[in-house]
Write a protein that holds these residues in place. Sequence first.
Motif, PDB file in Angstrom:
ATOM      1  N   THR A 181       3.182  -5.029  -9.072  1.00 29.60           N
ATOM      2  CA  THR A 181       2.951  -4.683  -7.669  1.00 29.60           C
ATOM      3  C   THR A 181       1.484  -4.874  -7.302  1.00 29.60           C
ATOM      4  N   VAL A 211      -0.327  -7.965  -4.567  1.00 30.51           N
ATOM      5  CA  VAL A 211      -1.053  -7.653  -3.329  1.00 30.51           C
ATOM      6  C   VAL A 211      -2.325  -8.496  -3.289  1.00 30.51           C
ATOM      7  N   ILE A 250      -5.167  -9.466   3.293  1.00 29.97           N
ATOM      8  CA  ILE A 250      -5.063  -8.264   4.143  1.00 29.97           C
ATOM      9  C   ILE A 250      -6.343  -8.097   4.955  1.00 29.97           C
TER      10      ILE A 250
END
Length: 160
Positions: free
Chosen positions: A113, A117, A122
């Motif tokens: 996980t 990312v 982001i």
Amino acid sequence: MKKVSGREGYDSRKVNRGTGYYVDGNTVRRVEEVPQRKKKQVSAAAQKNRARNMQMSRGYVMFLAVMCVAVLFACVHFLKLKSELTEQKSQLTAEELKYSQLKAENDAYYSETISSVDLDAIRKKAIEELGMKFPTEDQIKHYTPGGSSYVRQYQDVPEQ
């Protein structure tokens, strides 16, 4: 063999006091038989008393039987407890194995996980599409928590 007379010529070997000769070595020169003892005659009352003392009474036999049953019960109980302990140890080992497998799976999932990312994507999306900016020094408020290791914010922090 040598004749021993008095103290002169005394040797540390065994001296036969009857003949005055000493024996050199471990061989037997002459074997003497041990005389047998005569058996004493025992009275009839003493023989009867001895025979009665050699027999076990009913009370003693019952006591021995009860003690044997008690020892048998204790042994069976001990073996039962020992088997329960062995079973609990095997269950504990199985649970520890499950725990280690779940922990390994959880660590692998967490690593997957975190690696999936993309923080740069982001940040780029937040700055370009949403119009966000990095905070300036006057916008940053420092707060020291009281006793707990984290802070929960239920409302806005006052400006003062």
